[in-house]
Write a protein that holds these residues in place. Structure first.
Motif, PDB file in Angstrom:
ATOM      1  N   VAL A   1      -3.517  -6.409   8.511  1.00  0.00           N
ATOM      2  CA  VAL A   1      -3.737  -7.857   8.398  1.00  0.00           C
ATOM      3  C   VAL A   1      -5.238  -8.097   8.307  1.00  0.00           C
ATOM      4  O   VAL A   1      -6.014  -7.531   9.087  1.00  0.00           O
ATOM      5  N   TYR A   2      -5.633  -8.936   7.359  1.00  0.00           N
ATOM      6  CA  TYR A   2      -7.041  -9.316   7.240  1.00  0.00           C
ATOM      7  C   TYR A   2      -7.135 -10.838   7.175  1.00  0.00           C
ATOM      8  O   TYR A   2      -6.367 -11.470   6.455  1.00  0.00           O
ATOM      9  N   GLY A   3      -8.074 -11.414   7.894  1.00  0.00           N
ATOM     10  CA  GLY A   3      -8.376 -12.834   7.729  1.00  0.00           C
ATOM     11  C   GLY A   3      -8.263 -13.622   9.006  1.00  0.00           C
ATOM     12  O   GLY A   3      -8.505 -13.119  10.101  1.00  0.00           O
TER      13      GLY A   3
ATOM     14  N   ILE B   1       0.877  -1.182   0.000  1.00  0.00           N
ATOM     15  CA  ILE B   1       0.000   0.000   0.000  1.00  0.00           C
ATOM     16  C   ILE B   1       0.911   1.229   0.000  1.00  0.00           C
ATOM     17  O   ILE B   1       1.680   1.428   0.946  1.00  0.00           O
ATOM     18  N   GLN B   2       0.809   2.002  -1.056  1.00  0.00           N
ATOM     19  CA  GLN B   2       1.685   3.162  -1.200  1.00  0.00           C
ATOM     20  C   GLN B   2       1.621   4.059   0.043  1.00  0.00           C
ATOM     21  O   GLN B   2       0.535   4.318   0.578  1.00  0.00           O
ATOM     22  N   ASN B   3       2.747   4.507   0.492  1.00  0.00           N
ATOM     23  CA  ASN B   3       2.900   5.406   1.654  1.00  0.00           C
ATOM     24  C   ASN B   3       2.624   4.735   2.999  1.00  0.00           C
ATOM     25  O   ASN B   3       2.792   5.363   4.041  1.00  0.00           O
ATOM     26  N   LYS B   4       2.134   3.488   2.996  1.00  0.00           N
ATOM     27  CA  LYS B   4       1.684   2.891   4.249  1.00  0.00           C
ATOM     28  C   LYS B   4       2.487   1.655   4.665  1.00  0.00           C
ATOM     29  O   LYS B   4       2.849   1.519   5.826  1.00  0.00           O
ATOM     30  N   GLY B   5       2.685   0.742   3.733  1.00  0.00           N
ATOM     31  CA  GLY B   5       3.390  -0.493   4.073  1.00  0.00           C
ATOM     32  C   GLY B   5       2.672  -1.713   3.513  1.00  0.00           C
ATOM     33  O   GLY B   5       1.836  -1.591   2.613  1.00  0.00           O
ATOM     34  N   LEU B   6       2.972  -2.862   4.057  1.00  0.00           N
ATOM     35  CA  LEU B   6       2.434  -4.109   3.515  1.00  0.00           C
ATOM     36  C   LEU B   6       1.148  -4.519   4.223  1.00  0.00           C
ATOM     37  O   LEU B   6       1.000  -4.316   5.431  1.00  0.00           O
ATOM     38  N   ALA B   7       0.246  -5.110   3.445  1.00  0.00           N
ATOM     39  CA  ALA B   7      -0.967  -5.701   4.006  1.00  0.00           C
ATOM     40  C   ALA B   7      -0.928  -7.198   3.715  1.00  0.00           C
ATOM     41  O   ALA B   7      -0.534  -7.610   2.622  1.00  0.00           O
ATOM     42  N   MET B   8      -1.337  -7.988   4.700  1.00  0.00           N
ATOM     43  CA  MET B   8      -1.348  -9.451   4.549  1.00  0.00           C
ATOM     44  C   MET B   8      -2.786  -9.958   4.646  1.00  0.00           C
ATOM     45  O   MET B   8      -3.528  -9.536   5.542  1.00  0.00           O
ATOM     46  N   VAL B   9      -3.157 -10.850   3.730  1.00  0.00           N
ATOM     47  CA  VAL B   9      -4.503 -11.421   3.733  1.00  0.00           C
ATOM     48  C   VAL B   9      -4.384 -12.942   3.829  1.00  0.00           C
ATOM     49  O   VAL B   9      -3.757 -13.570   2.967  1.00  0.00           O
TER      50      VAL B   9
END
Ligand SMILES: [Fe+2]
Ligand SMILES: [Fe+2]
Length: 325
Positions: A245-247, A209-217
């Protein structure tokens, strides 16, 4: 309840950090987080079939039989992404369990129409568990050609189910720990694991995610949420910033608790993740402990068949973007 998750030691990172790319926006719609409605009924069915080590295909649950069909729901999400270049992509992540339940949820969220229009790029099956995969017929009936990504270790019965439903598209097996870029900003990784009912291998999605960091699903997170986060930290460019984090975090899906799980919550807090959207595979007790520890859990609305606002529930959305919080 014994967990039965067996995971190998944390995988070694690749020689060079992997660049995922970046998204301007990521929207995750929870189509269904309710794997099943009643734990006791589910566990009694499994015990009667021979216990946690039996082959899940021996259980005459939907779609193979009618055993406690009224207890079967499923886990599934629709992921919509917009890259920094303005491309839009949609991924269906898991297909739930009971085809009748999933058909209703797909219709209520307009996913049936998106599938029929060919507006969904592909289906990623996180793992072969009944509550994430056995509802696949409710998706394929609207789009038989949908490309499907499965983890290494799928059983022949699972492949036969896909075939029997008239699937005409490719079935791609994701090899272990070799990230596949589905599109700029999205990587798919498979983690070897063995878990209850003879299920092996779990696919996990990572987004930049630009400007934010990584997202994990994740689907269930059988590989261990800390292993999966640590893999991201060591593997991806920008991995030191884990943003969301989602899930399923698979901390206590059967609501058992012990001191190790308290330590897991402490370790999770140390990542300073800014958004957690949890499903049933996390466990309600675990989410209560996360909230008590001050972790930023996104609450659900407990609608459309969801029973608690602890989980990001049916019809709820987690939206992440380059701008905003
Ligand atoms: Fe699972
Ligand atoms: Fe699950």
């Amino acid at each position: 309840m014994q967990d039965l998750n067996v995971t190998p030691a944390a995988p070694s990172p690749p020689a060079q950090p992997v660049a995922i790319g970046a998204l301007r926006r990521l929207k995750i719609l929870c189509i269904s987080e309710v794997g099943w409605l009643d734990n006791a009924t589910l566990l009694a069915d499994i015990t009667a079939a021979g216990g946690m080590n039996v082959n899940q295909y021996e259980l005459p649950w939907p779609p193979f039989g009618e055993l406690h069909a009224d207890n079967a729901a499923g886990s599934s999400a629709l992921i919509e992404a917009e890259t920094v270049a303005g491309e839009r992509h949609r991924v269906l992540f898991d297909t739930g369990w009971n085809p009748a339940w999933m058909e209703r949820r797909f219709a209520e969220e307009g996913v049936d129409r998106l599938l029929a229009e060919g507006a969904i790029d592909c289906l990623v099956i996180s793992h072969e568990h009944f509550d994430h995969f056995w509802g696949i017929g409710a998706a394929l009936k609207h789009c038989p050609s949908l490309p499907i990504y499965i983890p290494e270790g799928f059983h022949q019965e699972g492949l036969d189910l896909i075939k029997r439903l008239g699937h005409t598209g490719p079935v791609i097996t994701v090899p272990a720990q070799q990230p596949i870029t589905l599109f700029p900003g999205c990587a798919l990784v498979q983690f070897p694991m063995q878990t209850l009912l003879q299920v092996q291998g779990e696919n996990v999605l990572y987004f930049g995610i630009q400007n934010k960091g990584l997202a994990m699903v994740t689907g269930c997170g059988h590989g261990g949420v800390l292993n999966l986060l640590e893999y991201a930290r060591r593997t991806f460019v920008g991995g030191e910033r884990l943003y969301a984090v989602y899930g399923g975090l698979h901390i206590a899906p059967f609501e058992d608790w012990n001191a190790d799980k308290d330590r897991l919550i402490d370790a999770l807090a140390a990542y300073r993740i800014e958004h957690f959207g949890c499903n049933h595979c996390t466990g309600a007790t675990a989410v209560q402990k996360m909230l008590a520890a001050g972790l930023p859990v996104v609450r659900g609305s407990a609608q459309h068949g969801s029973k608690t606002d602890l989980f990001l529930g049916n019809g709820d959305v987690l939206e992440l973007s380059a701008e905003g919080a």
